[in-house]
Design a protein around this motif. Structure first.
Motif, short mmCIF file in Angstrom:
data_model
loop_
_atom_site.label_atom_id
_atom_site.label_comp_id
_atom_site.label_asym_id
_atom_site.label_seq_id
_atom_site.Cartn_x
_atom_site.Cartn_y
_atom_site.Cartn_z
N ASP A 1 19.94 4.67 -7.39
CA ASP A 1 18.61 4.88 -6.80
C ASP A 1 17.75 3.63 -6.89
N ARG A 2 18.10 2.70 -7.81
CA ARG A 2 17.33 1.44 -7.95
C ARG A 2 17.78 0.42 -6.91
N TRP A 3 19.00 0.45 -6.49
CA TRP A 3 19.56 -0.27 -5.35
C TRP A 3 19.03 -1.70 -5.24
N ALA A 4 18.41 -2.04 -4.10
CA ALA A 4 17.95 -3.41 -3.85
C ALA A 4 16.77 -3.80 -4.75
N GLY B 1 0.80 -1.22 0.00
CA GLY B 1 0.00 0.00 0.00
C GLY B 1 0.83 1.27 0.00
N LEU B 2 2.15 1.15 -0.07
CA LEU B 2 3.00 2.34 -0.11
C LEU B 2 2.89 3.02 -1.46
N GLN B 3 3.17 4.32 -1.48
CA GLN B 3 3.23 5.06 -2.72
C GLN B 3 4.68 5.11 -3.22
N PRO B 4 4.87 5.33 -4.51
CA PRO B 4 6.24 5.45 -5.04
C PRO B 4 6.96 6.64 -4.43
N GLY B 5 8.27 6.55 -4.33
CA GLY B 5 9.07 7.65 -3.82
C GLY B 5 9.60 8.53 -4.93
N ALA B 6 10.49 9.43 -4.58
CA ALA B 6 11.10 10.35 -5.55
C ALA B 6 11.84 9.57 -6.62
N SER B 7 11.88 10.14 -7.82
CA SER B 7 12.61 9.53 -8.92
C SER B 7 13.36 10.61 -9.68
N ASN C 1 8.91 -0.46 -7.23
CA ASN C 1 10.24 -0.58 -6.64
C ASN C 1 10.27 -0.28 -5.15
N ILE C 2 9.38 0.56 -4.67
CA ILE C 2 9.49 1.08 -3.31
C ILE C 2 9.49 -0.06 -2.28
N ASP C 3 8.70 -1.10 -2.50
CA ASP C 3 8.64 -2.20 -1.54
C ASP C 3 10.01 -2.84 -1.33
N TYR C 4 10.74 -3.01 -2.42
CA TYR C 4 12.04 -3.67 -2.33
C TYR C 4 13.15 -2.72 -1.89
N THR C 5 12.94 -1.43 -2.06
CA THR C 5 13.87 -0.47 -1.49
C THR C 5 13.77 -0.50 0.03
N VAL C 6 12.54 -0.57 0.55
CA VAL C 6 12.35 -0.70 1.99
C VAL C 6 12.97 -2.00 2.49
N VAL D 1 14.51 8.16 -1.26
CA VAL D 1 13.38 7.58 -1.99
C VAL D 1 12.29 7.13 -1.01
N VAL D 2 12.70 6.43 0.06
CA VAL D 2 11.73 5.93 1.03
C VAL D 2 11.08 7.08 1.79
N ALA D 3 11.87 8.07 2.19
CA ALA D 3 11.32 9.20 2.95
C ALA D 3 10.25 9.93 2.15
N THR D 4 10.49 10.13 0.86
CA THR D 4 9.50 10.84 0.04
C THR D 4 8.27 9.98 -0.21
N ALA D 5 8.44 8.66 -0.20
CA ALA D 5 7.30 7.77 -0.41
C ALA D 5 6.37 7.80 0.80
N VAL D 6 6.93 7.60 1.99
CA VAL D 6 6.07 7.51 3.17
C VAL D 6 5.48 8.87 3.53
N ALA D 7 6.15 9.95 3.12
CA ALA D 7 5.62 11.29 3.40
C ALA D 7 4.30 11.53 2.68
N LYS D 8 4.04 10.78 1.62
CA LYS D 8 2.79 10.93 0.86
C LYS D 8 1.61 10.25 1.55
N GLY D 9 1.90 9.42 2.53
CA GLY D 9 0.83 8.64 3.15
C GLY D 9 0.54 7.40 2.32
N PRO D 10 -0.30 6.51 2.82
CA PRO D 10 -0.58 5.25 2.10
C PRO D 10 -1.45 5.46 0.88
N ALA D 11 -1.23 4.62 -0.12
CA ALA D 11 -2.11 4.61 -1.30
C ALA D 11 -3.31 3.72 -1.06
N SER D 12 -3.12 2.69 -0.21
CA SER D 12 -4.21 1.77 0.12
C SER D 12 -3.83 1.06 1.41
#
Length: 386
Positions: free
Chosen positions: A275-278, A157-163, A205-210, A184-195
């Motif tokens: 930025d694609r990292w993990a 349910g996370l939103q994408p982060g900065a790109s 990608n955000i799930d695997y970055t976390v 990337v993660v900080a900007t994603a969670v700052a948006k709040g959940p998508a679902s």
């Protein structure tokens, strides 16, 4: 023809073929006229083996208007390998069977395997909230933390982060900039959940970055080193690893990669993809990825009970992914696969669960970041035609 007989084809492509590429000048110089070579080899054909005729046809005529090089390895019952095209459009030097390449999102299969190893060691619980391992990760706008399982199955349910751009053209301008995973993660969670967690499956990608951050927190070590000591070294993947920080180069033997930038075929080989990292920064070879694929499906990388969970699609409407891997059905046969795409590079890992058929490919294509299915249909699906 006995089972040890090797067949090999060699196809010379006239230099006039280059005209079909409609190349713009690269770095201000006129392009050379390459002569491509395609080679394919395998065991004697078997009735239920790979469709070698279709595989050879896929390689014939490279480079063409999209693909400059292709490396294909087919395993299981009936093996086949093929190398075609050129490693450099300027010189026309033939493609290298052992070329290293950007493996893109196939990196996620390695990240998922590391997390499941930590689960097997009792250091991580699949159904524990990710905030148990990354306290302070989520702001108050999140009523519920996704679990580790949610992250692995793209249902967080996370939103994408900065790109650094939404299109290849936009990213190309920023190709030497650095965007850290933490940012990337900080900007994603700052948006709040998508679902709500578990409500929808959205590949991103955000799930695997976390998960990369979780691996570092739990082990107290760099993600890249954990991948090396847990996966690459034990399996003998000597040509697989990650660039050093923001290094934009592909070290070792490799092909030049090309993309369409502003209507011109442009060399995009050098690119900082940290930025694609993990989620997508691994560099590998087809032989190494085949080694990983075989070991994973044989239960040598994660214990079989966890492998079973890895290859299980969650009960979510429209879901097709398990943990990193996606389930396909082709000609009535269940296939588990993972694609990876970066500008100029397209990668596939795919196998039946019993390893009766496997395929790994790396394709250098201008269309790599567009709809990848035509490349999959051309270079991978023939392995599963029968």
């Amino acid at each position: 023809m006995n089972a040890r007989t090797r067949t090999r084809i060699r196809i010379a492509v006239a230099s006039a073929l280059l005209a079909s590429l409609a190349l713009g000048p690269l770095a201000g110089a006129a392009a050379a006229h390459p002569v491509a070579a395609a080679t394919g080899a395998g065991s004697a054909p078997v009735a239920d083996g790979p469709d070698t005729a279709a595989l050879e046809k896929a390689l014939a005529g490279l480079p063409d208007g999209d693909v400059s090089a292709a490396l294909v390895r087919v395993g299981g019952k009936g093996t086949w390998t093929g190398t075609a095209g050129v490693r450099d459009l300027r010189t026309g030097a033939p493609a290298l069977e052992n070329a290293r390449f950007r493996a893109g999102s196939t990196t996620k299969t390695v990240t998922a395997a590391i997390v499941l190893q930590l689960v097997a060691e009792g250091r991580v619980e699949l159904d524990a909230p990710v905030t148990r391992y990354l306290p302070g990760l989520l702001p108050a706008s999140f009523a519920e933390s996704p679990t580790v399982r949610h992250l692995l199955t793209y249902t967080s349910g996370l939103q994408p982060g900065a790109s650094l751009g939404a299109t290849t053209e936009e990213m190309y301008v920023n190709r030497f900039r650095t965007l850290t995973p933490e940012r990337v993660v900080a900007t994603a969670v700052a948006k709040g959940p998508a679902s709500d967690p578990g409500e929808r499956q959205v590949y991103q990608n955000i799930d695997y970055t976390v998960l990369g951050l979780l691996i570092e927190k739990v082990t107290g070590d760099r993600y890249e080193h954990q991948a090396d000591v847990r996966i690459f070294r034990p399996l003998g993947m000597r040509h697989t690893g990650f660039p050093a920080g923001a290094d934009p180069r592909v070290r070792g033997p490799h092909h030049r990669a090309y993309a369409d930038i502003g209507g011109r075929t442009t060399d995009v080989t050098e690119w900082n993809m940290s930025d694609r990292w993990a989620a997508g920064n691994m560099i590998s070879t087809t032989a190494d990825l085949e080694r990983f694929l075989m070991a994973l499906f044989r239960g040598r990388v994660v214990p079989r009970p966890l492998l079973d969970q890895m290859l299980t699609v969650p009960d979510v409407d429209g879901a097709t992914y398990g943990m990193a891997w996606e389930r396909y059905v082709h000609n009535g046969r269940e296939i588990w696969g993972k694609t990876g795409s970066r500008p100029g590079y397209h990668t596939v890992l795919a196998a039946t669960r019993d390893l009766s058929r496997t395929v790994v490919y790396s394709v250098n294509a201008r269309s790599a970041r567009e709809d990848g299915f035509p490349l999959v249909a051309r270079f991978a699906l023939p392995a599963f035609n029968r």
